[in-house]
Design an enzyme around this catalytic site. Structure first.
Site, PDB file in Angstrom:
ATOM      1  N   GLU A 279       0.839  -1.232   0.040  1.00 47.98           N
ATOM      2  CA  GLU A 279      -0.194  -0.073  -0.230  1.00 47.98           C
ATOM      3  C   GLU A 279       0.693   1.277  -0.083  1.00 47.98           C
ATOM      4  OE1 GLU A 279      -2.132  -0.252   3.939  1.00 47.98           O
ATOM      5  OE2 GLU A 279      -3.417  -2.048   3.076  1.00 47.98           O
ATOM      6  N   CYS A 353       0.809  33.615  10.292  1.00 50.90           N
ATOM      7  CA  CYS A 353       0.991  34.363  11.476  1.00 50.90           C
ATOM      8  C   CYS A 353       1.620  33.287  12.588  1.00 50.90           C
ATOM      9  CB  CYS A 353      -0.031  35.046  11.985  1.00 50.90           C
ATOM     10  SG  CYS A 353      -0.455  36.397  10.785  1.00 50.90           S
ATOM     11  N   TYR A 381       1.712  14.312   0.431  1.00 51.06           N
ATOM     12  CA  TYR A 381       1.439  14.707   1.816  1.00 51.06           C
ATOM     13  C   TYR A 381       1.647  16.066   1.863  1.00 51.06           C
ATOM     14  CZ  TYR A 381       1.209   9.884   3.010  1.00 51.06           C
ATOM     15  OH  TYR A 381       1.198   8.496   3.221  1.00 51.06           O
TER      16      TYR A 381
END
Ligand code: LLP
Length: 430
Positions: A279, A353, A381
């Site tokens: 996988e 920020c 990702y």
């Protein structure tokens, strides 16, 4: 083939993706933008299938959708013959929207809801990778209610150390994933006795960005012990799913030796009529993508040796890996330095920020405001873990194919961000 390479032409030395100059993409799509290479994805898929071709009775690659779930990426892997590893209803819907066959889907994850199970049962997925006794009870109830039989594997937690970042280590007993092999024995019996369940496999996934094969081979040995014990009790499994986790090179890491691992797996499986599944997510896509961003401002050091910041238009919301895992991503200027460029060691930071908002730290670069930079290893990702924090629209995604490129996700608009909100209730009390 290096799909990300520099070519010198009339515009000087310029980063290309396959045959496309990166500035051409930015000119048409804007920045920041994720750019992926089709050739890279295809080559990686082929090298994986080749590595496992002789393993077991048969082998299959189930792409881990979570790494990069763009529909075009899913379709690309589907067309190459991949199956899919999913962890949510959302991922299943994406696979189906991309034309993927649910019969090639395995469903992992510790928290499958009733709605998710029902969707997967009705779609007719290949296998549920069950991670607890409670999940098995729920699955049996849903399968019976819907009168849809389910094929199950149990995800074993083999308690081996994958030697990776603690947030992405999943095969230790203190991790929430899977069940110990001893517990699994009785769960297989329960599944076998059920009218609606068929135990067909065994699974594990011990972590991500794993550099050496030893932990995986250790896990494999434990799984094979279980397979043999079960066979002795009359439970013959069809497949063994070794999960993903193959590490790639971000900086100086040694890339996981997939071919050598394939040989070791082949030797270990010998004589057992099992189909091998893997996988992989990162291995297939991470180094097939870049995040291109423009330098907005330079803040050179106020004192010798002081920190210097290059403020770019991408941020932690577009690539959270440096902030979340202290991950290192390569970074390079796309073109030759613009006018007024300053050489030095730069912290490349975004506009968000937070002081954790950095893409790279202390990098030797020559930069001018307006220059483009490419952050490497952004195929996995990156977009998949992006957010709209600071009300920042997500970048576009582009897929390059030879000398062509295609926008595979348009840039979000600011209106997209509050499309599902309303300002109606506020102020009613006055
Ligand atoms: N199978 C299962 C059950 C998984 O949980 C994962 C990843 C994979 C396969 C694919 O793993 P890969 O081949 O991509 O290593 N966000 C982190 C990585 C999290 C991985 C989670 N599970 C990162 O950016 O490093």
């Amino acid at each position: 083939m290096n799909v990300f390479h520099r070519e010198t032409g009339s515009a000087g030395d310029v980063l290309h993706v396959e045959s496309v100059p990166v500035p051409d993409i930015v000119q048409s799509v804007g920045s920041p933008v994720y750019v992926y290479s089709r050739a890279y994805f295809e080559n990686r898929y082929r090298s994986l299938t080749a590595a496992f071709a002789d393993c077991g009775k048969d082998s299959r690659v189930c792409y881990a959708v979570k790494a990069n779930s763009n529909l075009s990426v899913l379709r690309l892997f589907n067309d190459l013959g991949a199956g899919f590893d999913i962890v949510s209803a959302g991922e299943l819907m994406r696979v189906m929207a991309a034309g993927g066959d649910p019969a090639r889907v395995v469903f992992s994850g510790v928290g499958k809801t009733v709605e998710e199970m029902d969707l997967a049962l009705k779609a007719g997925i290949d296998c549920f990778n069950v991670e607890s006794a409670a999940e098995l009870t729920r699955l049996e109830a849903r399968a019976g209610l819907l009168e849809r039989p389910a094929r199950v594997a149990f995800r074993i937690n083999p308690d081996v150390d994958a030697a990776t970042h603690p947030y992405i280590s999943t095969g230790l007993k203190e991790n929430k994933f899977g069940v110990p092999a001893e517990t699994a024995l009785s769960l297989y019996e329960t599944a076998r006795a059920s009218e609606w369940l068929t135990p067909v496999g065994v699974a594990c996934h011990i972590g991500s960005q794993i550099e050496t094969m030893e932990p995986m081979l250790e896990a494999l040995a434990r799984l094979l012990d279980l397979v043999d014990t079960l066979a002795g009790r009359g439970v013959e499994l069809e497949h063994l799913d070794m999960g993903g986790g193959f590490g790639v090179t971000y900086d100086r890491e040694v890339e996981f030796d997939i071919a050598a691992y394939g040989q070791r797996v082949q030797a270990a499986l010998q004589g057992r009529p099992l189909t091998l599944s893997v996988e992989p997510g990162r291995y297939l896509v991470a180094n097939g993508g870049i995040l291109v961003s423009r330098v907005e401002y330079l803040k050179p050091a106020g004192e010798p040796g002081g920190p210097q910041f290059a403020v770019v238009d991408a941020a932690m919301n577009d690539l959270i890996r440096p902030a979340l895992y202290q991950a290192w991503h390569g970074i390079e200027p796309v073109c030759e330095p613009g006018e007024g460029a300053i050489s030095g060691r730069w912290d490349v930071v975004g506009p968000v920020c937070e002081s954790g908002d950095f893409l790279a730290r202390d990098r030797p670069l020559t930069l001018a405001p307006g220059d483009l930079v490419a952050v490497h290893s952004a195929g996995a990702y990156a977009m998949a873990q992006s957010s709209n924090y600071n009300s920042r629209p997500r970048p576009a995604e582009v897929l390059v194919d030879g000398s062509d490129f295609e926008v595979i996700r348009r840039r979000e608009t600011i209106e997209d961000l509050y499309r599902h909100e309303q300002a109606g209730a506020a102020g009613r009390r006055s």
